[in-house]
Design an enzyme around this catalytic site. Structure first.
Site, PDB file in Angstrom:
ATOM      1  N   TYR A 181      39.409  22.101 -47.056  1.00 18.53           N
ATOM      2  CA  TYR A 181      39.383  21.881 -48.502  1.00 18.53           C
ATOM      3  C   TYR A 181      38.732  23.051 -49.233  1.00 18.53           C
ATOM      4  O   TYR A 181      39.173  23.455 -50.305  1.00 18.53           O
ATOM      5  CB  TYR A 181      38.600  20.596 -48.826  1.00 18.53           C
ATOM      6  CG  TYR A 181      39.456  19.349 -48.902  1.00 18.53           C
ATOM      7  CD1 TYR A 181      39.765  18.774 -50.127  1.00 18.53           C
ATOM      8  CD2 TYR A 181      39.947  18.752 -47.749  1.00 18.53           C
ATOM      9  CE1 TYR A 181      40.539  17.625 -50.202  1.00 18.53           C
ATOM     10  CE2 TYR A 181      40.717  17.610 -47.807  1.00 18.53           C
ATOM     11  CZ  TYR A 181      41.024  17.041 -49.043  1.00 18.53           C
ATOM     12  OH  TYR A 181      41.788  15.921 -49.117  1.00 18.53           O
ATOM     13  N   TYR A 236      38.510  28.496 -51.459  1.00 17.06           N
ATOM     14  CA  TYR A 236      37.559  28.944 -52.479  1.00 17.06           C
ATOM     15  C   TYR A 236      36.631  30.017 -51.922  1.00 17.06           C
ATOM     16  O   TYR A 236      36.230  30.947 -52.629  1.00 17.06           O
ATOM     17  CB  TYR A 236      36.766  27.758 -53.012  1.00 17.06           C
ATOM     18  CG  TYR A 236      37.644  26.714 -53.666  1.00 17.06           C
ATOM     19  CD1 TYR A 236      38.123  26.899 -54.950  1.00 17.06           C
ATOM     20  CD2 TYR A 236      38.011  25.563 -52.986  1.00 17.06           C
ATOM     21  CE1 TYR A 236      38.942  25.961 -55.555  1.00 17.06           C
ATOM     22  CE2 TYR A 236      38.825  24.608 -53.576  1.00 17.06           C
ATOM     23  CZ  TYR A 236      39.291  24.810 -54.863  1.00 17.06           C
ATOM     24  OH  TYR A 236      40.114  23.888 -55.447  1.00 17.06           O
TER      25      TYR A 236
END
Length: 850
Positions: free
Chosen positions: A450, A454
């Site tokens: 997840y 990022y």
């Protein structure tokens, strides 16, 4: 009707703007630009005029029309925020001609430092009635006011003076008189102010202009996350930094020499190493959470609209202000969680929106039965400011839901075409613009997956070339005409973090990663069984085992292992205590291990080789190189190393033992020569040259010790009281001391104890640098040479190579309670006249006793 040019003297225009206008011959264009520029703040007029003239003088057809169209669009976009622009322009830290130049900013720092120093002198001269501490405080307050308009925060600005000792105030004032300190501060102020101007004028963002011909949005000189200017300066800074690294080398105390570039690449400054360590820690943190039965929640936290530059409600705040808001709000929410006894741990990533406004992504692991409570507390804190905005969105929910469905259709089409785009969030929900919480679905991927995108996006974009950026709806890389990634492609997020000084990654509830990194320095097994298990776990990259041996997650200050620091008083130019990490300590047993075994010196490349040539004995160029696989045989008698050592009278067995010791980093002294390996080279040093080198080291150490001792003596002298004679004071001073209890006369402070007049020396501001940053003077070097020469004479009399150390009591040879003074200490006592230069026993050594 004849059109006349506007009289620019009737308009509020800057000199630069007037100069640009003078270069335009077309009266219509002249008048159009003059009216447009007059609506802008003066600091922006020159900037906009330069950009206009660059377009106006373009070589392509229609360049004049495009320049006027650009000016029209720009003014239209900026008009709603003219009030903010004027406020930003008025807060300019120093004149534009200085702000626009890096070199002029550096020169300005020297002027500011001089002004600050003059303020200190003036305050000292005009406040002779104040005590020394009161003068320090008044000077600190005055310089805080002096630095504030420049955008510089003086150290300890928010600390209560009752908790601030004199030594910290002194170090602060020493910084404020240092041009290098001001240069660093003003350089950062300049970068941030210029970037704020870029943001306020719309140069930072995503697609803003719609092209009716192509029916697509296009970015014309606009850059997401950070401006083109910030990216260019960041690239230039990286290049200049790399060029500096290439010129330097590191030489260790063990003789090892490495390129500084290679040292940097092997550490956390290397984006690859940084990314790998982050992903390892996240993955094994998730494994530990699974063992504990915790669930993972992915959170997205965003600031209110007034912090966003692309919002009509933008108040001129900077990304640094937004980060401060997020930190402040998180601190309050965290305190609430701690008061409630709610356990959690995870990682936080700070990244920018396209307009440069930071927002947070958090991956938190928590007990499943506490998940709703933790989420509710976090949501409550992060929606408090300007909450009415969220309630206004609720009335617009039908339109938002319709827009959400459209976004999902677009996402589905991209997915069908093979584009890796992010699934749109349910932004139609009331609180989603500020706070979004998603429970990790293991069937769709792990928690690490997840947040992996990022992390990669904010470091080096690894494995994201075929992904689409959710912010800009574009790819993460720029490609050339041949479809290859551009070589000069820079990650704008790194430039953004560099300008605003924002910490991008932070683990929450995790044990110290500093201890983990220090233990990984030790590759060999250690004897201490308290430390060896955790050293092994760190060395093998087993983060989960390391966390368990530290005491688990959320252990905080109760961790089993902590960094071991070395503290150096007066360790820098500002007289501050410098903290350097030396190793790791086991809290329970106080046992420790040193991880920094080698002291490194940074120097110009080639310095070590030059020193080695000057120290070594010539034995033939071909014989210098020595590696375990070297078969260089200039003569017919085996290896060159065997030849060199055999020439010095060593047997084959001795050669083998000596070689093993040398490869282990030891120095071998034999037959009047010293052998060592430095930088892969076998060096043979003359014993006399080695002793002279040691003497120079001793002299340097003693000289600095003498300077340090003298500085400390001066510091304590200021606090020593002495009985004084009343005759030294005049009548006014006697009246004052009776009223206030003390008076300053000359360079001493007088006060009354009982019926006696006492005094102590007062330290002036001009004396602080001399007291707090001692430097060895000629008198110290002269005395140090006398002491070291005498100490080596003592050692020679005792047939030792180097002076002996003082041996204190409880020694079997001396008997309990007896001390034997070392050569260096005895020599210092002799030079200072506290002992005779030659003891009675030494007469035998110099042949004067039969």
């Amino acid at each position: 009707m004849t059109v006349r040019p506007i009289d620019v003297d009737t308009l509020n225009l800057s000199g630069l703007a007037k100069g640009v206008l003078a270069s335009i011959t077309d009266i219509d264009d002249y008048n159009y630009l003059a009216r447009g520029l007059s609506t802008l703040p003066i600091p922006l007029q020159g900037r906009m005029a330069r950009k206009y003239i660059d377009r106006y003088n373009g070589k392509k057809a229609g360049s004049k029309y495009k320049a006027n169209d650009w000016m029209r669009r720009t003014i239209k976009r900026l008009k709603p925020r003219f009030g903010v622009l004027f406020r930003i322009a008025q807060s300019m830290p120093f004149p534009w001609h200085i702000l626009s130049s890096v070199e002029k900013t550096k020169d300005h720092a020297r002027l500011v430092a001089t002004e600050a120093m003059q303020m200190m002198i003036d305050l000292a001269d005009s406040n002779t009635e104040l005590s020394y501490r009161e003068l320090l405080i008044e000077t600190h307050i005055a310089l805080k006011a002096f630095a504030k308009p420049l955008g510089v925060r003086v150290p300890f600005s928010n600390t209560k003076y009752s908790k601030l000792p004199d030594v910290l105030l002194q170090s602060t004032l020493l910084k404020l008189k240092c041009d290098k300190w001001w240069a660093r501060k003003l350089k950062l102020v300049r970068r941030q102010y210029l970037e704020l101007l870029e943001i306020s004028t719309g140069q930072v963002g995503k697609d803003l202009f719609y092209n009716p011909r192509t029916k697509k949005n296009s970015r014309k000189g606009i850059s997401p996350y950070s401006s083109k200017l910030a990216q260019q300066e960041y690239i230039q800074s990286e290049k200049s930094g790399l060029e500096f690294l290439k010129l330097m080398e590191l030489e260790g105390s063990d003789g090892t020499v490495i390129d500084l570039v290679e040292a940097v690449k092997s550490g956390m400054a290397n984006p690859k190493n940084r990314r790998n360590e982050l992903m390892l820690r996240i993955r094994e943190t998730e494994e530990l959470a699974d063992e504990m039965g915790y669930v993972g929640v992915f959170l997205t936290l965003t600031a209110p609209s007034r912090y966003h530059a692309n919002s009509q409600k933008w108040a001129g705040t900077t990304p640094k202000d937004t980060q401060a808001y997020l930190n402040r709000t998180w601190s309050r929410a965290r305190s609430k969680l701690n008061r409630r006894g709610l356990d959690y741990f995870g990682v936080r990533v700070a990244e920018p929106h396209a307009d440069g406004t930071p927002h947070w992504h958090m991956m938190l692991f928590m007990p499943k039965n506490k998940m709703q409570e933790i989420i509710a507390i976090l949501r409550w804190y992060f929606i408090q400011e300007n909450k009415h905005e969220l309630y206004e969105r609720r009335a617009d929910r039908p339109r938002q839901f319709k827009l959400y469905k459209q976004k999902r259709k677009e996402w589905g089409l991209k997915k069908k075409l093979g584009k890796k785009a992010k699934e749109p969030s349910k932004f139609y929900k009331t609180f989603n613009p500020r706070f979004e919480a998603v429970l990790i679905d293991k069937s769709k991927g792990s928690a690490a997956s997840y947040i992996a995108k990022y992390i990669s996006k904010n470091i080096d974009g690894y494995m994201l070339l075929d992904h689409q950026d959710a912010e800009t709806e574009e790819g993460f890389a720029e490609f050339d005409e041949k479809g290859k990634v551009k070589k000069n492609n820079i990650n704008p997020v790194r430039a953004w973090a560099s300008v605003w000084g924002i910490r991008q990654f932070q683990f929450l509830g995790s044990p110290s990663v500093t201890v983990y990194r220090e233990l990984r320095r030790l590759r060999n097994e250690c004897d201490d069984q308290n430390i060896e298990p955790i050293r092994y776990a760190a060395n093998e990259g087993h983060w989960k085992d390391y966390v368990k041996l530290q005491g688990g997650m959320s252990v905080g200050k109760d961790a089993n292992f902590k960094p071991l620091y070395e503290y150096t008083e007066f360790g820098n130019d500002y007289g501050e205590v410098v903290q350097r990490i030396k190793g790791v300590i086991h809290a329970a047993s106080d046992s420790s291990i040193v991880t920094r075994l080698v002291e490194w010196t940074r120097q110009l490349k080639g310095t070590a080789e030059k020193n080695a040539r000057s120290d070594s004995t010539p034995v033939g160029v071909a014989d210098y190189s020595w590696t375990s696989g070297n078969n260089c045989t200039p003569c017919t008698t085996g290896h060159s190393d065997e030849l060199v050592l055999d020439m010095q009278g060593c047997s084959e067995n001795e050669i083998r033992d000596i070689k093993n010791d040398l490869l282990a980093g030891k120095r071998i002294m034999r037959n009047g020569f010293i052998y060592l390996i430095r930088g892969g080279q076998l060096l043979i040093l003359n014993k006399k040259a080695q002793v002279n080198s040691l003497k120079q080291d001793y002299i340097k150490h003693v000289a600095h010790s003498l300077a340090q001792k003298e500085a400390e003596q001066q510091r304590y002298e200021a606090q020593e009281s002495a009985i004084a004679d009343w005759d030294v004071l005049n009548e006014d001073q006697i009246d004052q001391i009776k009223r206030t209890g003390h008076v300053v006369a000359g360079r001493r402070v007088y006060y009354i104890v009982g019926n006696k007049l006492n005094s102590f020396k007062r330290i002036e501001l001009n004396d602080m640098e001399r007291v707090t940053t001692p430097a060895a003077q000629d008198v110290h070097w002269q005395k140090a040479r006398e002491i070291v020469d005498l100490a080596f004479t003592y050692a020679q009399l005792e047939e030792r190579t180097i002076p002996s150390n003082t041996i204190y009591g409880h020694n079997r040879k001396l008997g309990k309670g007896l001390d034997l003074i070392g050569d260096l200490e005895l020599a210092q006592l002799a030079v200072e006249g506290q002992a005779s230069a030659i003891s009675d026993n030494d007469w035998w050594g110099i042949g004067m006793m039969a």
